[in-house]
Design a protein around this motif. Structure first.
Motif, PDB file in Angstrom:
ATOM      1  N   TYR A  60       0.855  -1.180   0.000  1.00  0.00           N
ATOM      2  CA  TYR A  60       0.000   0.000   0.000  1.00  0.00           C
ATOM      3  C   TYR A  60       0.891   1.230   0.000  1.00  0.00           C
ATOM      4  O   TYR A  60       2.050   1.187   0.399  1.00  0.00           O
ATOM      5  CB  TYR A  60      -0.931   0.008   1.217  1.00  0.00           C
ATOM      6  CG  TYR A  60      -0.192   0.102   2.529  1.00  0.00           C
ATOM      7  CD1 TYR A  60       0.045   1.344   3.117  1.00  0.00           C
ATOM      8  CD2 TYR A  60       0.298  -1.033   3.159  1.00  0.00           C
ATOM      9  CE1 TYR A  60       0.755   1.442   4.304  1.00  0.00           C
ATOM     10  CE2 TYR A  60       1.002  -0.935   4.341  1.00  0.00           C
ATOM     11  CZ  TYR A  60       1.223   0.301   4.904  1.00  0.00           C
ATOM     12  OH  TYR A  60       1.928   0.409   6.069  1.00  0.00           O
ATOM     13  N   ARG A 118      -5.846   6.079   7.164  1.00  0.00           N
ATOM     14  CA  ARG A 118      -4.770   5.966   8.149  1.00  0.00           C
ATOM     15  C   ARG A 118      -5.293   5.668   9.559  1.00  0.00           C
ATOM     16  O   ARG A 118      -4.650   4.967  10.335  1.00  0.00           O
ATOM     17  CB  ARG A 118      -3.954   7.261   8.171  1.00  0.00           C
ATOM     18  CG  ARG A 118      -2.705   7.172   9.015  1.00  0.00           C
ATOM     19  CD  ARG A 118      -1.820   8.395   8.890  1.00  0.00           C
ATOM     20  NE  ARG A 118      -1.413   8.688   7.533  1.00  0.00           N
ATOM     21  CZ  ARG A 118      -0.346   8.176   6.923  1.00  0.00           C
ATOM     22  NH1 ARG A 118       0.418   7.324   7.567  1.00  0.00           N
ATOM     23  NH2 ARG A 118      -0.053   8.507   5.693  1.00  0.00           N
ATOM     24  N   ARG A 144      -4.395  -0.334   6.187  1.00  0.00           N
ATOM     25  CA  ARG A 144      -3.280  -1.287   6.189  1.00  0.00           C
ATOM     26  C   ARG A 144      -3.720  -2.614   6.789  1.00  0.00           C
ATOM     27  O   ARG A 144      -3.507  -3.674   6.202  1.00  0.00           O
ATOM     28  CB  ARG A 144      -2.106  -0.708   6.974  1.00  0.00           C
ATOM     29  CG  ARG A 144      -0.921  -1.648   7.051  1.00  0.00           C
ATOM     30  CD  ARG A 144       0.178  -1.083   7.889  1.00  0.00           C
ATOM     31  NE  ARG A 144      -0.329  -0.814   9.225  1.00  0.00           N
ATOM     32  CZ  ARG A 144       0.381  -0.303  10.201  1.00  0.00           C
ATOM     33  NH1 ARG A 144       1.624   0.026  10.004  1.00  0.00           N
ATOM     34  NH2 ARG A 144      -0.142  -0.114  11.379  1.00  0.00           N
ATOM     35  N   SER A 148      -4.645  -6.588   5.101  1.00  0.00           N
ATOM     36  CA  SER A 148      -4.101  -7.833   5.667  1.00  0.00           C
ATOM     37  C   SER A 148      -5.214  -8.782   6.097  1.00  0.00           C
ATOM     38  O   SER A 148      -5.146  -9.992   5.847  1.00  0.00           O
ATOM     39  CB  SER A 148      -3.214  -7.530   6.871  1.00  0.00           C
ATOM     40  OG  SER A 148      -2.105  -6.782   6.481  1.00  0.00           O
ATOM     41  N   TYR A 167      -4.295   4.529   2.249  1.00  0.00           N
ATOM     42  CA  TYR A 167      -3.773   4.709   3.603  1.00  0.00           C
ATOM     43  C   TYR A 167      -3.501   6.168   3.937  1.00  0.00           C
ATOM     44  O   TYR A 167      -3.596   6.575   5.088  1.00  0.00           O
ATOM     45  CB  TYR A 167      -2.495   3.865   3.776  1.00  0.00           C
ATOM     46  CG  TYR A 167      -2.041   3.790   5.206  1.00  0.00           C
ATOM     47  CD1 TYR A 167      -2.780   3.092   6.148  1.00  0.00           C
ATOM     48  CD2 TYR A 167      -0.869   4.433   5.612  1.00  0.00           C
ATOM     49  CE1 TYR A 167      -2.365   3.031   7.469  1.00  0.00           C
ATOM     50  CE2 TYR A 167      -0.450   4.364   6.932  1.00  0.00           C
ATOM     51  CZ  TYR A 167      -1.200   3.666   7.849  1.00  0.00           C
ATOM     52  OH  TYR A 167      -0.802   3.599   9.148  1.00  0.00           O
TER      53      TYR A 167
END
Length: 171
Positions: A60, A118, A144, A148, A167
């Motif tokens: 990212y 973020r 982020r 995942s 992000y």
């Protein structure tokens, strides 16, 4: 390590007693643990066994994501292994209307992972209610960790969706 050492020394004695057919050879003695001293990750590495047609977030940036080796700019919407460009550019632009595709998609994903950028943002009640009305659960986390989490659930074969802002987006 002490458990493994005890297992290594006890196992031959246990095998001998079983071969003799003597169930009384080791009374009240606990069986040794044969658990390996490796983590589950060492034993089963799903990351290297991902099919080529399966979406996988690999990176990212502040402005986009890398998915299966391809760099995408902007927000993304993933449903199973379908990848779409998504219009919201900031968290306040996420509305039930921009997620209306979930009224049409079948099978309905069991969970929608909402990548807030973020920082984690509180989801407004109207949006939360809309997502519930489709039959999905909602997980709102930073982008982020959302990428995942999507990878892990998708690799497990679960029907999962992700709506991700880049992000670098903050409120």
């Amino acid at each position: 390590m002490a458990v493994r050492q005890r297992a290594v020394t006890t196992l031959p004695n246990l095998m001998r007693s079983l071969r003799k057919g003597s169930p009384k050879a080791a009374p009240n003695q606990p069986l040794p643990s044969l658990r390996r001293a490796f983590s589950l990750y060492d034993q089963i590495n799903l990351i290297d066994n991902v099919p080529e047609d399966q979406l996988r977030f690999q990176g990212y940036t502040d402005t986009g994501f890398t998915v299966n080796g391809v760099q995408y700019e902007g927000s993304l919407l993933c449903i199973g292994n379908l990848l779409l460009s998504w219009t919201p550019k900031k968290f306040s632009e996420i509305t039930p209307n921009c997620l209306s595709i979930f009224q049409l998609v079948r099978p309905i994903p069991e969970i929608l992972i909402l990548g807030c950028g973020r920082y984690i943002e509180p989801v407004n009640p109207e949006l939360r209610q809309f997502i519930r009305s489709t039959g999905m659960k909602l997980e709102a986390i930073d982008s982020r960790n959302a990428a995942s989490t999507y990878n892990i659930l998708n690799e497990e074969g679960r029907i999962v969706a992700a709506a991700l802002l880049p992000y670098g987006v903050s409120s």
